[in-house]
Design a protein around this motif. Sequence first.
Motif, PDB file in Angstrom:
ATOM      1  N   ARG A   1      12.005 -31.889 -11.518  1.00  0.00           N
ATOM      2  CA  ARG A   1      11.589 -30.551 -11.095  1.00  0.00           C
ATOM      3  C   ARG A   1      12.794 -29.809 -10.521  1.00  0.00           C
ATOM      4  O   ARG A   1      13.488 -30.301  -9.641  1.00  0.00           O
ATOM      5  CB  ARG A   1      10.500 -30.687 -10.024  1.00  0.00           C
ATOM      6  N   VAL A   2      13.072 -28.613 -11.048  1.00  0.00           N
ATOM      7  CA  VAL A   2      14.143 -27.796 -10.497  1.00  0.00           C
ATOM      8  C   VAL A   2      13.671 -27.301  -9.139  1.00  0.00           C
ATOM      9  O   VAL A   2      12.684 -26.581  -9.032  1.00  0.00           O
ATOM     10  CB  VAL A   2      14.502 -26.619 -11.419  1.00  0.00           C
ATOM     11  N   ALA A   3      14.355 -27.715  -8.100  1.00  0.00           N
ATOM     12  CA  ALA A   3      13.952 -27.367  -6.744  1.00  0.00           C
ATOM     13  C   ALA A   3      14.691 -26.130  -6.242  1.00  0.00           C
ATOM     14  O   ALA A   3      14.126 -25.325  -5.523  1.00  0.00           O
ATOM     15  CB  ALA A   3      14.202 -28.545  -5.811  1.00  0.00           C
ATOM     16  N   LEU A   4      15.957 -26.006  -6.607  1.00  0.00           N
ATOM     17  CA  LEU A   4      16.772 -24.856  -6.226  1.00  0.00           C
ATOM     18  C   LEU A   4      17.582 -24.422  -7.432  1.00  0.00           C
ATOM     19  O   LEU A   4      18.194 -25.255  -8.101  1.00  0.00           O
ATOM     20  CB  LEU A   4      17.762 -25.220  -5.121  1.00  0.00           C
TER      21      LEU A   4
ATOM     22  N   ILE B   1      25.153 -28.988  -0.865  1.00  0.00           N
ATOM     23  CA  ILE B   1      24.132 -29.008   0.176  1.00  0.00           C
ATOM     24  C   ILE B   1      24.766 -29.661   1.399  1.00  0.00           C
ATOM     25  O   ILE B   1      25.131 -30.830   1.355  1.00  0.00           O
ATOM     26  CB  ILE B   1      22.880 -29.781  -0.279  1.00  0.00           C
ATOM     27  N   THR B   2      24.910 -28.884   2.471  1.00  0.00           N
ATOM     28  CA  THR B   2      25.579 -29.405   3.665  1.00  0.00           C
ATOM     29  C   THR B   2      24.608 -29.728   4.794  1.00  0.00           C
ATOM     30  O   THR B   2      24.935 -30.527   5.672  1.00  0.00           O
ATOM     31  CB  THR B   2      26.649 -28.412   4.167  1.00  0.00           C
ATOM     32  N   GLN B   3      23.458 -29.096   4.811  1.00  0.00           N
ATOM     33  CA  GLN B   3      22.411 -29.445   5.779  1.00  0.00           C
ATOM     34  C   GLN B   3      21.125 -29.640   4.989  1.00  0.00           C
ATOM     35  O   GLN B   3      20.822 -28.856   4.090  1.00  0.00           O
ATOM     36  CB  GLN B   3      22.249 -28.356   6.832  1.00  0.00           C
ATOM     37  N   MET B   4      20.373 -30.675   5.363  1.00  0.00           N
ATOM     38  CA  MET B   4      19.211 -31.070   4.574  1.00  0.00           C
ATOM     39  C   MET B   4      18.221 -31.852   5.418  1.00  0.00           C
ATOM     40  O   MET B   4      18.589 -32.341   6.480  1.00  0.00           O
ATOM     41  CB  MET B   4      19.678 -31.923   3.394  1.00  0.00           C
TER      42      MET B   4
ATOM     43  N   LYS C   1      14.174 -27.432   4.714  1.00  0.00           N
ATOM     44  CA  LYS C   1      15.193 -26.391   4.862  1.00  0.00           C
ATOM     45  C   LYS C   1      16.566 -26.990   4.542  1.00  0.00           C
ATOM     46  O   LYS C   1      16.884 -28.092   4.986  1.00  0.00           O
ATOM     47  CB  LYS C   1      15.171 -25.826   6.275  1.00  0.00           C
ATOM     48  N   TYR C   2      17.355 -26.224   3.778  1.00  0.00           N
ATOM     49  CA  TYR C   2      18.670 -26.661   3.327  1.00  0.00           C
ATOM     50  C   TYR C   2      19.692 -25.568   3.615  1.00  0.00           C
ATOM     51  O   TYR C   2      19.346 -24.392   3.705  1.00  0.00           O
ATOM     52  CB  TYR C   2      18.664 -26.918   1.811  1.00  0.00           C
ATOM     53  N   THR C   3      20.950 -25.976   3.719  1.00  0.00           N
ATOM     54  CA  THR C   3      22.046 -25.025   3.769  1.00  0.00           C
ATOM     55  C   THR C   3      22.974 -25.351   2.609  1.00  0.00           C
ATOM     56  O   THR C   3      23.412 -26.495   2.447  1.00  0.00           O
ATOM     57  CB  THR C   3      22.830 -25.104   5.092  1.00  0.00           C
ATOM     58  N   LEU C   4      23.241 -24.326   1.795  1.00  0.00           N
ATOM     59  CA  LEU C   4      24.185 -24.462   0.692  1.00  0.00           C
ATOM     60  C   LEU C   4      25.520 -23.889   1.143  1.00  0.00           C
ATOM     61  O   LEU C   4      25.576 -22.803   1.709  1.00  0.00           O
ATOM     62  CB  LEU C   4      23.701 -23.695  -0.535  1.00  0.00           C
ATOM     63  N   SER C   5      26.583 -24.612   0.886  1.00  0.00           N
ATOM     64  CA  SER C   5      27.927 -24.140   1.187  1.00  0.00           C
ATOM     65  C   SER C   5      28.598 -23.849  -0.147  1.00  0.00           C
ATOM     66  O   SER C   5      28.705 -24.733  -1.002  1.00  0.00           O
ATOM     67  CB  SER C   5      28.690 -25.204   1.961  1.00  0.00           C
ATOM     68  N   VAL C   6      29.013 -22.601  -0.340  1.00  0.00           N
ATOM     69  CA  VAL C   6      29.570 -22.173  -1.618  1.00  0.00           C
ATOM     70  C   VAL C   6      31.012 -21.731  -1.418  1.00  0.00           C
ATOM     71  O   VAL C   6      31.317 -20.955  -0.513  1.00  0.00           O
ATOM     72  CB  VAL C   6      28.745 -21.006  -2.218  1.00  0.00           C
ATOM     73  N   SER C   7      31.899 -22.233  -2.283  1.00  0.00           N
ATOM     74  CA  SER C   7      33.309 -21.862  -2.210  1.00  0.00           C
ATOM     75  C   SER C   7      33.911 -21.975  -3.605  1.00  0.00           C
ATOM     76  O   SER C   7      33.285 -22.483  -4.536  1.00  0.00           O
ATOM     77  CB  SER C   7      34.061 -22.771  -1.234  1.00  0.00           C
TER      78      SER C   7
ATOM     79  N   LYS D   1      24.542 -20.475   2.854  1.00  0.00           N
ATOM     80  CA  LYS D   1      23.265 -19.813   2.583  1.00  0.00           C
ATOM     81  C   LYS D   1      22.136 -20.766   2.933  1.00  0.00           C
ATOM     82  O   LYS D   1      22.079 -21.889   2.447  1.00  0.00           O
ATOM     83  CB  LYS D   1      23.208 -19.437   1.098  1.00  0.00           C
ATOM     84  N   LYS D   2      21.222 -20.320   3.799  1.00  0.00           N
ATOM     85  CA  LYS D   2      20.050 -21.121   4.165  1.00  0.00           C
ATOM     86  C   LYS D   2      18.940 -20.844   3.163  1.00  0.00           C
ATOM     87  O   LYS D   2      18.674 -19.687   2.827  1.00  0.00           O
ATOM     88  CB  LYS D   2      19.603 -20.779   5.576  1.00  0.00           C
ATOM     89  N   VAL D   3      18.320 -21.925   2.675  1.00  0.00           N
ATOM     90  CA  VAL D   3      17.243 -21.815   1.693  1.00  0.00           C
ATOM     91  C   VAL D   3      16.123 -22.790   2.048  1.00  0.00           C
ATOM     92  O   VAL D   3      16.331 -23.738   2.804  1.00  0.00           O
ATOM     93  CB  VAL D   3      17.739 -22.086   0.256  1.00  0.00           C
ATOM     94  N   THR D   4      14.960 -22.553   1.483  1.00  0.00           N
ATOM     95  CA  THR D   4      13.809 -23.414   1.716  1.00  0.00           C
ATOM     96  C   THR D   4      13.269 -23.911   0.388  1.00  0.00           C
ATOM     97  O   THR D   4      13.141 -23.142  -0.559  1.00  0.00           O
ATOM     98  CB  THR D   4      12.693 -22.639   2.458  1.00  0.00           C
ATOM     99  N   VAL D   5      12.954 -25.196   0.338  1.00  0.00           N
ATOM    100  CA  VAL D   5      12.295 -25.799  -0.824  1.00  0.00           C
ATOM    101  C   VAL D   5      10.884 -26.151  -0.406  1.00  0.00           C
ATOM    102  O   VAL D   5      10.678 -26.822   0.607  1.00  0.00           O
ATOM    103  CB  VAL D   5      13.039 -27.068  -1.299  1.00  0.00           C
ATOM    104  N   ALA D   6       9.912 -25.673  -1.169  1.00  0.00           N
ATOM    105  CA  ALA D   6       8.504 -25.973  -0.881  1.00  0.00           C
ATOM    106  C   ALA D   6       7.777 -26.145  -2.208  1.00  0.00           C
ATOM    107  O   ALA D   6       7.797 -25.254  -3.053  1.00  0.00           O
ATOM    108  CB  ALA D   6       7.868 -24.851  -0.065  1.00  0.00           C
ATOM    109  N   SER D   7       7.151 -27.285  -2.392  1.00  0.00           N
ATOM    110  CA  SER D   7       6.449 -27.562  -3.648  1.00  0.00           C
ATOM    111  C   SER D   7       5.201 -26.709  -3.826  1.00  0.00           C
ATOM    112  O   SER D   7       4.661 -26.616  -4.916  1.00  0.00           O
ATOM    113  CB  SER D   7       6.101 -29.049  -3.745  1.00  0.00           C
TER     114      SER D   7
END
Length: 131
Positions: free
Chosen positions: A10-13, A33-36, A82-88, A101-107
């Motif tokens: 399942r594609v979550a993000l 993903i730096t925070q999870m 809740k996750y934090t994505l670090s993009v560079s 970027k803070k994001v949320t995964v919810a089924s």
Amino acid sequence: MSAKEQTKNRVALAGQVIDAETKLAIPVASVEITQMPNKFKNWLDLQALPYGKSWEKMVKRPGKTLTAIDGCFCFINLPDGKYTLSVSFPSVRTSYGKVDKKVTVASNGNSNKIIVIDLPPIGIKGQITKF
């Protein structure tokens, strides 16, 4: 079809990394993903064991990927939370800053759908004029 089969891969993000000024896609940007949630962190720790010290140097692994030519990326099978994505843009002479970027995964469907991440260009801006 069983519930287990329905959630397999399942594609979550999913998202796209673009230049904050030009709005053009940025290929080969690093998304990590730096925070999870602890559940995912524990699973990642188990996945890292066979790789030892080389795990941190891996460019692509669960929880870390590079954007495709169209700037798109995705992570599959993430537990809710809740996750934090670090993009560079990983380069010795990078022309982009780093974004978290803070994001949320919810089924249940209440998660971020397609995430657009604006990566800010860095450098000297201005206009050349004659004296």
